[in-house]
Every structure is written in structure tokens, then in C-alpha cells.
Write an enzyme that holds these catalytic residues in place. Structure first.
Site, PDB file in Angstrom:
ATOM      1  N   LYS A  60       2.638   4.671   1.154  1.00 45.75           N
ATOM      2  CA  LYS A  60       3.028   5.161   2.484  1.00 45.75           C
ATOM      3  C   LYS A  60       2.617   6.623   2.572  1.00 45.75           C
ATOM      4  O   LYS A  60       3.140   7.473   1.839  1.00 45.75           O
ATOM      5  CB  LYS A  60       4.527   5.014   2.689  1.00 45.75           C
ATOM      6  CG  LYS A  60       4.948   5.405   4.091  1.00 45.75           C
ATOM      7  CD  LYS A  60       6.354   4.959   4.388  1.00 45.75           C
ATOM      8  CE  LYS A  60       6.691   5.150   5.857  1.00 45.75           C
ATOM      9  NZ  LYS A  60       6.447   6.493   6.360  1.00 45.75           N
TER      10      LYS A  60
ATOM     11  N   LYS B 240      10.970   3.967  -0.499  1.00 46.62           N
ATOM     12  CA  LYS B 240      10.719   5.403  -0.568  1.00 46.62           C
ATOM     13  C   LYS B 240      10.906   5.962  -1.978  1.00 46.62           C
ATOM     14  O   LYS B 240      11.777   5.515  -2.727  1.00 46.62           O
ATOM     15  CB  LYS B 240      11.672   6.158   0.391  1.00 46.62           C
ATOM     16  CG  LYS B 240      11.548   5.758   1.839  1.00 46.62           C
ATOM     17  CD  LYS B 240      10.216   6.099   2.437  1.00 46.62           C
ATOM     18  CE  LYS B 240      10.104   7.443   3.061  1.00 46.62           C
ATOM     19  NZ  LYS B 240      10.823   7.716   4.258  1.00 46.62           N
TER      20      LYS B 240
ATOM     21  N   CYS C  15      10.915  44.738 -21.130  1.00 44.51           N
ATOM     22  CA  CYS C  15      10.688  45.855 -22.063  1.00 44.51           C
ATOM     23  C   CYS C  15      10.928  47.229 -21.437  1.00 44.51           C
ATOM     24  O   CYS C  15      10.858  48.234 -22.134  1.00 44.51           O
ATOM     25  CB  CYS C  15       9.274  45.781 -22.624  1.00 44.51           C
ATOM     26  SG  CYS C  15       8.021  46.247 -21.428  1.00 44.51           S
TER      27      CYS C  15
ATOM     28  N   TYR D 102      -3.663   0.850   8.952  1.00 42.67           N
ATOM     29  CA  TYR D 102      -2.837  -0.094   8.218  1.00 42.67           C
ATOM     30  C   TYR D 102      -2.356  -1.292   9.021  1.00 42.67           C
ATOM     31  O   TYR D 102      -1.698  -2.168   8.478  1.00 42.67           O
ATOM     32  CB  TYR D 102      -1.653   0.606   7.562  1.00 42.67           C
ATOM     33  CG  TYR D 102      -0.784   1.433   8.482  1.00 42.67           C
ATOM     34  CD1 TYR D 102      -0.068   0.863   9.528  1.00 42.67           C
ATOM     35  CD2 TYR D 102      -0.665   2.811   8.289  1.00 42.67           C
ATOM     36  CE1 TYR D 102       0.727   1.629  10.359  1.00 42.67           C
ATOM     37  CE2 TYR D 102       0.134   3.584   9.104  1.00 42.67           C
ATOM     38  CZ  TYR D 102       0.832   2.985  10.140  1.00 42.67           C
ATOM     39  OH  TYR D 102       1.618   3.744  10.954  1.00 42.67           O
TER      40      TYR D 102
ATOM     41  N   CYS E 217       3.734  44.287 -15.525  1.00 38.67           N
ATOM     42  CA  CYS E 217       4.359  45.182 -16.496  1.00 38.67           C
ATOM     43  C   CYS E 217       3.221  45.873 -17.246  1.00 38.67           C
ATOM     44  O   CYS E 217       2.237  45.233 -17.618  1.00 38.67           O
ATOM     45  CB  CYS E 217       5.208  44.364 -17.467  1.00 38.67           C
ATOM     46  SG  CYS E 217       5.488  45.179 -19.041  1.00 38.67           S
TER      47      CYS E 217
ATOM     48  N   GLU F 148       0.852  -1.204   0.000  1.00 41.61           N
ATOM     49  CA  GLU F 148       0.000   0.000   0.000  1.00 41.61           C
ATOM     50  C   GLU F 148       0.882   1.247   0.000  1.00 41.61           C
ATOM     51  O   GLU F 148       2.061   1.177   0.365  1.00 41.61           O
ATOM     52  CB  GLU F 148      -0.974   0.000   1.173  1.00 41.61           C
ATOM     53  CG  GLU F 148      -0.390   0.110   2.542  1.00 41.61           C
ATOM     54  CD  GLU F 148      -1.501   0.145   3.605  1.00 41.61           C
ATOM     55  OE1 GLU F 148      -2.108   1.203   3.768  1.00 41.61           O
ATOM     56  OE2 GLU F 148      -1.737  -0.883   4.260  1.00 41.61           O
TER      57      GLU F 148
ATOM     58  N   CYS G 169       9.943  46.918 -16.043  1.00 38.93           N
ATOM     59  CA  CYS G 169       9.861  45.546 -16.552  1.00 38.93           C
ATOM     60  C   CYS G 169      11.237  45.077 -17.034  1.00 38.93           C
ATOM     61  O   CYS G 169      11.868  45.778 -17.839  1.00 38.93           O
ATOM     62  CB  CYS G 169       8.851  45.490 -17.699  1.00 38.93           C
ATOM     63  SG  CYS G 169       8.883  43.918 -18.579  1.00 38.93           S
TER      64      CYS G 169
ATOM     65  N   CYS H  86       5.442  44.646 -24.906  1.00 39.49           N
ATOM     66  CA  CYS H  86       6.426  43.845 -24.176  1.00 39.49           C
ATOM     67  C   CYS H  86       6.562  42.476 -24.850  1.00 39.49           C
ATOM     68  O   CYS H  86       5.582  41.741 -24.963  1.00 39.49           O
ATOM     69  CB  CYS H  86       5.957  43.688 -22.733  1.00 39.49           C
ATOM     70  SG  CYS H  86       7.000  42.603 -21.758  1.00 39.49           S
TER      71      CYS H  86
ATOM     72  N   ASP I 232       2.002  10.418   3.848  1.00 38.98           N
ATOM     73  CA  ASP I 232       2.791  11.430   4.519  1.00 38.98           C
ATOM     74  C   ASP I 232       1.884  12.144   5.511  1.00 38.98           C
ATOM     75  O   ASP I 232       1.295  13.178   5.216  1.00 38.98           O
ATOM     76  CB  ASP I 232       3.280  12.430   3.457  1.00 38.98           C
ATOM     77  CG  ASP I 232       4.721  12.762   3.665  1.00 38.98           C
ATOM     78  OD1 ASP I 232       5.303  12.264   4.637  1.00 38.98           O
ATOM     79  OD2 ASP I 232       5.263  13.539   2.850  1.00 38.98           O
TER      80      ASP I 232
HETATM   81  O1  I6G Z   1       4.864   4.009   9.589  1.00 39.02           O
HETATM   82  C1  I6G Z   1       4.154   3.147   8.889  1.00 39.02           C
HETATM   83  C2  I6G Z   1       3.507   3.528   7.762  1.00 39.02           C
HETATM   84  C3  I6G Z   1       2.751   2.634   7.025  1.00 39.02           C
HETATM   85  C4  I6G Z   1       4.067   1.801   9.332  1.00 39.02           C
HETATM   86  C5  I6G Z   1       3.306   0.880   8.583  1.00 39.02           C
HETATM   87  C6  I6G Z   1       2.656   1.320   7.426  1.00 39.02           C
HETATM   88  O2  I6G Z   1       1.941   0.415   6.761  1.00 39.02           O
HETATM   89  C7  I6G Z   1       1.281   0.824   5.591  1.00 39.02           C
HETATM   90  N1  I6G Z   1       3.223  -0.399   8.990  1.00 39.02           N
HETATM   91  C8  I6G Z   1       3.864  -0.777  10.083  1.00 39.02           C
HETATM   92  C9  I6G Z   1       3.784  -2.203  10.495  1.00 39.02           C
HETATM   93  C10 I6G Z   1       4.623   0.117  10.827  1.00 39.02           C
HETATM   94  N2  I6G Z   1       4.719   1.408  10.454  1.00 39.02           N
HETATM   95  C11 I6G Z   1       5.354  -0.311  12.033  1.00 39.02           C
END
Ligand code: I6G
Length: 676
Positions: A120, A319, A416, A230, A431, A118, A413, A437, A122
């Protein structure tokens, strides 16, 4: 109502609301319109107000607790919240897979080993604890052993169920997941913060983490947060399925939201293909991700693999290249756009970010430069997300060298030499040279030939720049006077491309009034406004002679747009260009003016489209609305009847929500079209 009837009614309303929350937030498949849902909530609120003794903490009305807290309490995680190892390259991923295969002593080299995969996210990692189905506690990861008690805040996230669905859930169920702020919500939040002079968030991750760390839950409730779970932590009183993917399916059935992009892949090749696929779609996802996670799918094999220090041996985060990096701002130059807008552009010490080397980044406008207090010589954070233009996000003030210089807006500008002005209340300086221009000329020409305007294939940016610099074309009308031989003699042009271009120019002459109007590049006149003008007036002459008041009667036109159109058409050189274009043979079919709303079941209704629709293009959606008598306009106002939103809907959706305009997703939109 008898007391028992009230209790029954309250319970029934709660069940219905929970069900619809689940359909909406978890399955992304609502069954009823928002107004109907709101009615259920209001009915429950009214009953709870009348019978306060019936209020329970897991009632859907009880998301926002009464009072801000003074400080966060600490929560000890019964099972540590671990982190994940990272793989920054294919090589490192292969090493991980090899270690897994060796430890499990797999004979086929693990070619078919199933991994749950899946994206990750942010965001901010959280733990949610459900006891007998009710949300009892929410905590941050903290140091993995101890986190902060953020129960009051996670309760405010609509996608976090206050009570699980069904009855077969474990007595104690701790789930872990990521709270995040979707991109659209993040953009809308920052836009509003900028307008009101409040602090903006640097990225969606900080936005999520910052929003969860509010002492006042009311503030968290105002932030557009979402969650995907997750994994599980403590589970008592029930066995869970044998594979990780089935556990997630089960969590989803209990009402917890899991990532719709998750899947199961086989072996290293499956992992790499998944990575490539998600990376390619990254920009179109509605939330920020920084990689993908693979987990050995069999829970028995996970147990066999165990843990090393603070991370599981059975999982890894693969990553993406970093999207933010530090570099030094060497200078600032100003670029001039089609409408004369001056954009400050950062010249940077080259830095590898988001997979490419970046040496220029936008600083947007002078307000942003001042707000971020960017100075030449500063160490700055540059961000490059997907294919978007890199931007300077912020400055590391601690690293400011002596003698760092402030950025000054030039008075003249840079292209020109005309005066630069900044109108009252506008963030953008411009401008005043207009088509005198050459920068504006180049940009205006690029717009004129673009696909959705006159659609002249083969007249690219470089060629336009060349033709403008040798003063061969000054206005769009000049394009139609180009000849094959002179084109063929230009650098990088052969006979064949010259002929193709001449053919494309010829072909473009047959156009529509809407495209023609759009191609003129009148400020504030986008495609939708151009189409409204064309449909409303039917012909160019009526538009040329329309007063501002006449223009205001067009659905999509407000006072600012009306005055921009009038000012453009009043300029003698613009009128001259228009008549030269017509003389050159640019033509379209004129139609009957449509001052009164067209007949049809949607007559008088205005629609705004935002985001990407899955089953039809925007143009198709527009055609279908117009065929039923409705109007499609470009921007949302209180007068808009419906905002139709698809994937990656932007600020128009949040504006509609703010103004209380009805919003329809694609399914609801289809239903509306079907039933009218
Ligand atoms: O920090 C994490 C992000 C996503 C995770 C994670 C994850 O699974 C989609 N899964 C585990 C088992 C852990 N950290 C420890």
C-alpha cells in the site's frame, strides 16, 4: 518532405517514443540509451514546431500544458472512489478473512482462497480516464464522490501514458492508482529546497499530494512523481479478465504501470507470509509504503461480497505500525561525533513508533532546529522509518506551551569543554578538541576498527568506550599495545574473548594502503577517495609528502579534500600515530604510482556507483571497471563520465541527472562492460 510523409514520420516517431516510454517506465527495461531517446523526442519536437497543425494533445511532447490554471474544477466520479478498511493486527486480518469465508460459504475455511496482494503506497489516490485510448481526465479522490480536476498535472507524470498501447482497450477505461514520490526523489527535492531556502515536504505522501495540487503544471512537471495503478473504475465497451491479478496484467499491457511487488497468495497464511516479506524489505523499496493490501482475486467473488458503507468487503489494508507519532520534547543534548560535529539530539517523552519505543531522536544540526523552530516543551512529530535513526520531523505550533525554550548551541563542547566553532557556510558546529576530546576519540576508534577499515572483529563500541574512559587507549596506535591479560580482566571479558581479540588485532596488521588511509578518519576521505589516493601514489611516503597541488591531480580529490588531507598530515600528532602504527607492524603491499591513466578501454573514464546492484557487489563492480582502466570515485561532478545506479540509488543519481552526467542502470552497465 511531402505532407503525407511528414504525417507518417510524426506518427512513427510518436509510436517509437511511446514504446520506449513503456519499456522505460512500465517495464523498467529500456531498450535504447537515453541519448537515443532524446534524439527521437527532439526530432518530433522539431517537426511539430514546423507543422503546428499536426500537434495533438496525446503527443508525447505535450505533457506540460501551456498555462497555469486559476482554480481546480470539480469532477464527479461516475463510480465512487471508495476507501479501504484497515487491519492493524493479525487478529483483525483473521477477522476479515473469516467474514469473507463465511459470506462466500467456502467449505475448506478458505485455506486456498486466492488473494491479489500488493504494497500500500503512501501517496495520493487518483483516477485516470482514458477515452478511445487517450488520456482525457485526471482527478483526485476528493470526498470519494467528487474530486478535483488535476488533468493538467497528471499529464506531466512521465509514467502516465497519454495514449494507451495496442488497440483492444475498452472505449472508456477509468483506472485508479496511487501517485507517489520515490524516496530518492523526495530526499533530493528536500535537499535542494533546503539549500535554496524553499519549503520542504514533511514526507513523500505530502510531497505527492502537494505536487498534484499545483495550479501551474510546470511546477508539477519539475517534481519527481511516479504512479502505480491498482484497480479499475468505469469500463465500457469491453469485458475485462475474470481475476483482479489478470486485470492488472492487462492494464500493464495497455501501458499502465502496476506495482512490481504485486502477487497472488493463498489463504490467510499466504497473506501473513506476504506481509512479513514486504515488511522485511520495506526499507529497501524505493518508495514509501504503509502496509499491504489484499483483495479477493476472483472478480465474481468480489461481486458476491459487495460493499459495506464506503469500502469493499473483498479488500483490506493490513497496516504496518505507524511510523510517525506525536510526543513531547523534554530536552536537547549535543552528541559529539568522530570529526567533532555536534549533533543536537532530542530527548523525548517515550513514544511507540515504527514498532519500537523511542525516547531519543536526531535533530540533525542547528540549521534544522532553527528551520523547524523546535523548542523544548513543544509537541513534535517523531518519525522512525525502518532501521534508520528516528528524527523529529516537525513541530505542532498550536500546541506550544507558554515558556517553551529555544534550543541553544553550547559555546563549549559538552564532553571535553573545548570551544565549539561553526565555520562560515557550514551547517555543522564542531568541537575544536580533536583527539583531546574523548568523544571524538571513541568515534575515531570505532571508525578505525570498523569492517571496511582495519576490520578488527571483537572490538565493539562498549569496549572502546571502556578502554578510553580508563585512558588505556588514546589513539589507534594504542590498540596494538593491548595485552591479553589486561583485556581478560575487564568487565564482560573472558580469557577466550580476550584471546580472540588479540588474534583479530594481529590479523588486522596485514592490510592495504587504501584501507589504512580510510581508517585514519581524515575528514572527506571516504573509501573511494582512499582507494584513489592509494592507487595514484602507490605508497604512503609519497602521500605524506604530496603537496595540495599533487593531491589535486588525483581523480577524486578537489580543493576541499586536498586541504583536509594536507591539514591532517601536517598535524604532528597524526604523523606520530601513523609512525607508531607502522612500528607496531601495520603493513601493506606498496605498488607502482599510477599518475598516468592505466591502459584499457575505459582509461580516463571516471565512474560513480550508487545504490545496490543486483548481480554484483560494489567491490566487484569497482574491480571490473578498474580492470578495464576506468576509475571509480566517490562523488559526482561535471567531470564524472558515468553514474551507475542500482536499487535505492540516492542523491548521487539525482545530482548526476541535474549535471547532465550519463547514468547507467545495471543492464546498461553490463552492456558497457561487455562491449568494451
Ligand atoms: O486506497 C487504496 C490503496 C491501494 C485502495 C486500493 C489499493 O489497492 C492496492 N484498492 C482499492 C480497491 C481501494 N483503495 C478502494
Amino acid at each position: 518532405m511531402a505532407a503525407s510523409d511528414v504525417v507518417e514520420k510524426v506518427e512513427s516517431l510518436r509510436e517509437q517514443i511511446r514504446h520506449h516510454n513503456y519499456r522505460y517506465h512500465v517495464l523498467d527495461a529500456p531498450e535504447i540509451p537515453d541519448v537515443e531517446y532524446d534524439r527521437l523526442v527532439r526530432e518530433l519536437q522539431a517537426l511539430e514546431a514546423k507543422y503546428p497543425e499536426l500537434v495533438t494533445p496525446d503527443s508525447p511532447t505535450q505533457r506540460v500544458g501551456a498555462k497555469p490554471i486559476k482554480a481546480f474544477g470539480t469532477i464527479e466520479h461516475r463510480l465512487p472512489m471508495l476507501s479501504l478498511d484497515n487491519a492493524f493486527s493479525e487478529e483483525e486480518l483473521r477477522d476479515f478473512h473469516r467474514r469473507v469465508v463465511d459470506r462466500l460459504e467456502l467449505e475448506d475455511g478458505g485455506e486456498q482462497l486466492p488473494y491479489a496482494a500488493e504494497p500500500k503506497l503512501d501517496g495520493a489516490a487518483v483516477s485516470l480516464l482514458y477515452v478511445n485510448g487517450a488520456l482525457q481526465q485526471g482527478a483526485t479522490r476528493g470526498d470519494g464522490t467528487r474530486g478535483e480536476d488535476i488533468t493538467h498535472n497528471v499529464r506531466t507524470i512521465d509514467a502516465v501514458p497519454l495514449r494507451l498501447i495496442g488497440s483492444d482497450y475498452p472505449e472508456t477505461l477509468e483506472v485508479r492508482g496511487e501517485v507517489f514520490m520515490p524516496k530518492a526523489g523526495f530526499e533530493a527535492y528536500n535537499k535542494r529546497a533546503r539549500e535554496t531556502g524553499e519549503k520542504t515536504f514533511v514526507n513523500p505522501r505530502n510531497a505527492a499530494a502537494g505536487s498534484l495540487r499545483q495550479l501551474d503544471p510546470q511546477l508539477t512537471a519539475e517534481r519527481p512523481l511516479d504512479i502505480y495503478v491498482y484497480s479499475v473504475g468505469v469500463v465500457d465497451g469491453r469485458e475485462l479478465p475474470d481475476s483482479h491479478s489478470e486485470v492488472l496484467d492487462q492494464l500493464q499491457e495497455w501501458g499502465l504501470k502496476t506495482c512490481p511487488e504485486r502477487g497472488v497468495v493463498n489463504g490467510i497464511d499466504g497473506c501473513l507470509a506476504y506481509y512479513e516479506d514486504v515488511a522485511a524489505r520495506r526499507a529497501s523499496l524505493s518508495y514509501e509504503i504503509d502496509g499491504v493490501v489484499y483483495k479477493v482475486n476472483s472478480r465474481a467473488e468480489q461481486r458476491e461480497l459487495g460493499f459495506v458503507s464506503r469500502a469493499p468487503r473483498w479488500a483490506i489494508a493490513h497496516k504496518f505500525p505507524a511510523q510517525e507519532e506525536l510526543t513531547v520534547l523534554k530536552g536537547v543534548e549535543f552528541q559529539v561525533g568522530r570529526t567533532g560535529a555536534l549533533t543536537p539530539v532530542a530527548r523525548l517523552a517515550p513514544v511507540f513508533v515504527g514498532g519500537v519505543t523511542v525516547s531519543n531522536a536526531t535533530l540533525h544540526n542547528m540549521d534544522e532546529v532553527n528551520r523547524k523552530d523546535v523548542r523544548i516543551g513543544d509537541t513534535v512529530i517523531v518519525r522512525r522509518a525502518g532501521d534508520v535513526i528516528p528524527e523529529v520531523v516537525s513541530v505542532i505550533k498550536d500546541r506550544r506551551p507558554k515558556g517553551a525554550r529555544k534550543v541553544k548551541l553550547p559555546a563549549k563542547c559538552p564532553v571535553c569543554g573545548s570551544a565549539v566553532v561553526r565555520e562560515e557556510g557550514e551547517a555543522v558546529a564542531r568541537c575544536t578538541g580533536g583527539l583531546y576530546c574523548s568523544a571524538q576519540r571513541v568515534e575515531a576508534l570505532k571508525h578505525f576498527v570498523s569492517r571496511r577499515a582495519m576490520d578488527i572483529d571483537g572490538l565493539g563500541a562498549k569496549l572502546i568506550e571502556q578502554l578510553v574512559s580508563i585512558e588505556r587507549i588514546k589513539t589507534p596506535a594504542g590498540i596494538f599495545a593491548l595485552e591479553k591479560d589486561e583485556l581478560a580482566s575487564l568487565e564482560r571479558m573472558g580469557e577466550k574473548s580476550a584471546q580472540n581479540l588479540i588474534d583479530a588485532i594481529e590479523k588486522s596488521k596485514d592490510t592495504t594502503l587504501a584501507r589504512f588511509l580510510y581508517s585514519l578518519g581524515i575528514r572527506e576521505v571516504g573509501e573511494a577517495t582512499a582507494a584513489s589516493l592509494a592507487a595514484h601514489f602507490g605508497g604512503l611516503d609519497s602521500i605524506m609528502s604530496a603537496s595540495e597541488e599533487d593531491l589535486l591531480s588525483v581523480a577524486d580529490v578537489g580543493p576541499v579534500v586536498a586541504s583536509r588531507i594536507r591539514a591532517f598530515l601536517d598535524e604532528s600528532h597524526n604523523r606520530e600515530v601513523i609512525s607508531r602504527l607502522q612500528d607496531a607492524g601495520v603493513q601493506w603491499q606498496e605498488s607502482e604510482p599510477r599518475s598516468a591513466p592505466k591502459d584499457g578501454p575505459l582509461a580516463g573514464k571516471t565512474f560513480v556507483l550508487t545504490g545496490t546492484l543486483a548481480a554484483m557487489t560494489r567491490d566487484e563492480a569497482k574491480d571490473r571497471i578498474q580492470a578495464l582502466g576506468g576509475k571509480v570515485i566517490g562523488s559526482v561532478s561535471k567531470k564524472t563520465d558515468y553514474v551507475i545506479f542500482g536499487e535505492k540509488a540516492g542523491s548521487k543519481l539525482s545530482k548526476a541527472q541535474q549535471l547532465g552526467v550519463e547514468t547507467l542502470d545495471e543492464t546498461q552497465f553490463e552492456a558497457l562492460l561487455e562491449h568494451t
